[in-house]
Enzyme design. Sequence first.
Site, PDB file in Angstrom:
ATOM      1  N   ASP A   1      -2.884   0.420   4.527  1.00 48.04           N
ATOM      2  CA  ASP A   1      -1.481   0.809   4.709  1.00 48.04           C
ATOM      3  C   ASP A   1      -1.241   2.311   4.567  1.00 48.04           C
ATOM      4  O   ASP A   1      -1.782   2.954   3.678  1.00 48.04           O
ATOM      5  CB  ASP A   1      -0.605   0.117   3.663  1.00 48.04           C
TER       6      ASP A   1
ATOM      7  N   ASP B   1      -0.611 -10.328   9.896  1.00 46.55           N
ATOM      8  CA  ASP B   1      -1.268  -9.672   8.763  1.00 46.55           C
ATOM      9  C   ASP B   1      -2.504 -10.444   8.301  1.00 46.55           C
ATOM     10  O   ASP B   1      -2.827 -11.506   8.853  1.00 46.55           O
ATOM     11  CB  ASP B   1      -0.223  -9.512   7.641  1.00 46.55           C
TER      12      ASP B   1
HETATM   13  C1  GLA Z   1       0.367  -5.531   4.387  1.00 44.15           C
HETATM   14  C2  GLA Z   1       0.509  -4.791   5.705  1.00 44.15           C
HETATM   15  C3  GLA Z   1       1.743  -3.899   5.637  1.00 44.15           C
HETATM   16  C4  GLA Z   1       2.978  -4.751   5.374  1.00 44.15           C
HETATM   17  C5  GLA Z   1       2.789  -5.569   4.107  1.00 44.15           C
HETATM   18  C6  GLA Z   1       3.882  -6.611   3.930  1.00 44.15           C
HETATM   19  O1  GLA Z   1       0.107  -4.662   3.333  1.00 44.15           O
HETATM   20  O2  GLA Z   1      -0.644  -4.043   5.970  1.00 44.15           O
HETATM   21  O3  GLA Z   1       1.892  -3.166   6.826  1.00 44.15           O
HETATM   22  O4  GLA Z   1       3.210  -5.598   6.476  1.00 44.15           O
HETATM   23  O5  GLA Z   1       1.546  -6.280   4.112  1.00 44.15           O
HETATM   24  O6  GLA Z   1       3.705  -7.370   2.769  1.00 44.15           O
END
Ligand code: GLA
Length: 659
Positions: free
Chosen positions: A219, A163
Amino acid sequence: MRTVTSALALALTVALPTSAATSSQEASAASAAEPILAATPPLGWNSWNTFACDINEKLIRDTADAMVSSGMAAAGYEYVNLDDCWAEKERDPATGRYVAHHERFPSGIKALADYVHAKGLKLGIYTSAGTETCARTMPGSLGHEELDAQTFADWGVDYLKYDNCNNQGVPAQERYKAMGDALKKTGRPIVYSICEWGSNDPWLWGDSVGGDLWRTTGDINDSWSSVMSILDQQVGLEAYSGPGAWNDPDMLEVGNPGLTRGESRAHMSLWALLNAPLIAGNDIRSMPAWARDQLTDPDVLAVDQDWSGRQGAKLRDDGDTEVWTKKMSDGSVAVVLLNRASAPAVIGTTAAELGLPQANSGYAVRDLWTNAASASRGTVRAQVPGHDAVMLRVSAGGTTGLPPMVVVDVTPAKPYIGGAEANAVTVKVHNDGTTAVTRARLTLTAPAGWTAAATGSVQIGSIDPGQTGTATWLLTADRPDLGPVNVTASASWTWRNQLYSGTAAGQFTVATAPPAGASHLSDLTWLYAENGWGPVEKDMSNGETAPGDGKPLTIAGTVYPKGLGTHAPGRIGYFLGSRCSRFTVTVGIDDEVGDRGRVGFEVWGDGVKLAGAEATGAGAGVPLDVAVDGVDLIELRTDPVDGQNYDHADWATPVITCT
Ligand code: GLA
């Protein structure tokens, strides 16, 4: 991690066979030595979309069991992936290594990997290319790449999602290369999933830093607007994908509560067409049969897993309806007919538009979700319910014994009517096949409280290939309820002495126009409201989650007592019934997100854009003054400009003036 030449070079070898012959030979020599990891898009499951931080080793083991017992493993799903929150907040002081969370993973990650491996599956793990992960419950790997990669390899981890949070401003390529190199150094094949949200165009460099897949956007969440917004952001990225180098439009929301079955079907169809990594994000231990069937449909998965040289792409965009296609390696074409509107629509294309060769015997068309097969002379269309998609595979020839493709559609003359207005509904039966059908007959079922009177004959008789039979009904009701009216049409016909039938659903809505004079839209009832996060709020900003969780609407220091608090991407529709003349509003990003957020605001009337403005968190409110004479349906749209985070989009003082 892909260690041979880039996907682009491989794509070029297809396009330019002579000049690229050398790199093609190099590629096959290299791949003979070291096979490409993720040679097809990875299939698996990840904990985040449903469980967020609420994970533990029992959940993961049960999920691995369910992967097998549900048939997902047999369908090709392989990776069981932990997301954020699996580790303790502090590293082991003696070794500096990650420590599995004592309460959630008391047996440790190695034991979990052993369990998952014993099921014939693989284990994925997660961390961030920063000092902490996004949920801030555990350390990130920035500056610890080699030790952490080695720890994962020692545990038997097979996949790493890496990430982007808390990255301390270190350039993305540097951070992601450090981990790519570290994973490679372990010697263990670990699929490397770059989760950089598309911020620095990872499709341009993800492969060169060792990535096997890279997120292209922020996301996803389980809402139709999120799925559609992410889809829109895939346009133009088709060329940057290939074996060991996949564009990742984020994990699946198929089967999650915020999506209907139809919305899930559209999401699954489109992600498969895009050669997306299909990482399920629902609770597969307790999923309904329909969700399992969508996730495991062999024909749909076959489209995802077929690398024919280029991922699928949008072929046509007609506003609410779109046609997406992907060439398959056997010369056939996979087609997704997408309906983004809430009412059903007929969506079509032709064999020529799909790039299929001329075929005198016609084209075999198979519906990948229903498995129905038919023969077409060139037109390829279907009636698609609202927020849904039909997925087809079309091949030149191969039509022997297939019945003609016959499509029924229902179209109300007006999508919205006021009060006790009458509405005409036309039903059509199209023979898109190569041979005639006979004894065609049409029926319309009037909804309760309505009378349907046919305006002519409903016995159509014979329909030659390429011809359409039509009948029209007038629908009336004395005191109709407000809201959608569903009409169902059916057609029957005969082909080679066999009786066939088909149905189609249509919809229109009974609504009330605003009262005479000036009204605030926040005092009226909308027809529909779609919103990026949480519900649209009346007279307060969008708090992102529960109804009524906003604050006073405030743009650039001015507080607006009346208005709509939204989060892009969104669409709100109101019925005007041709009774209104003017709409005024001030659009802007709410002060509650500081100077962040950037949104395109648009006002549409009956499917035509009437006005628009872009607003940023740092900027002032923008006034709009829009003539709406003769408009039946006004729609307020917001679209994210640079990803949807912080897009708290306010429609302040939205006043409609009517007679
Ligand atoms: C980010 C990523 C998500 C998830 C969250 C976890 O937002 O893009 O897909 O992994 O972190 O905290």
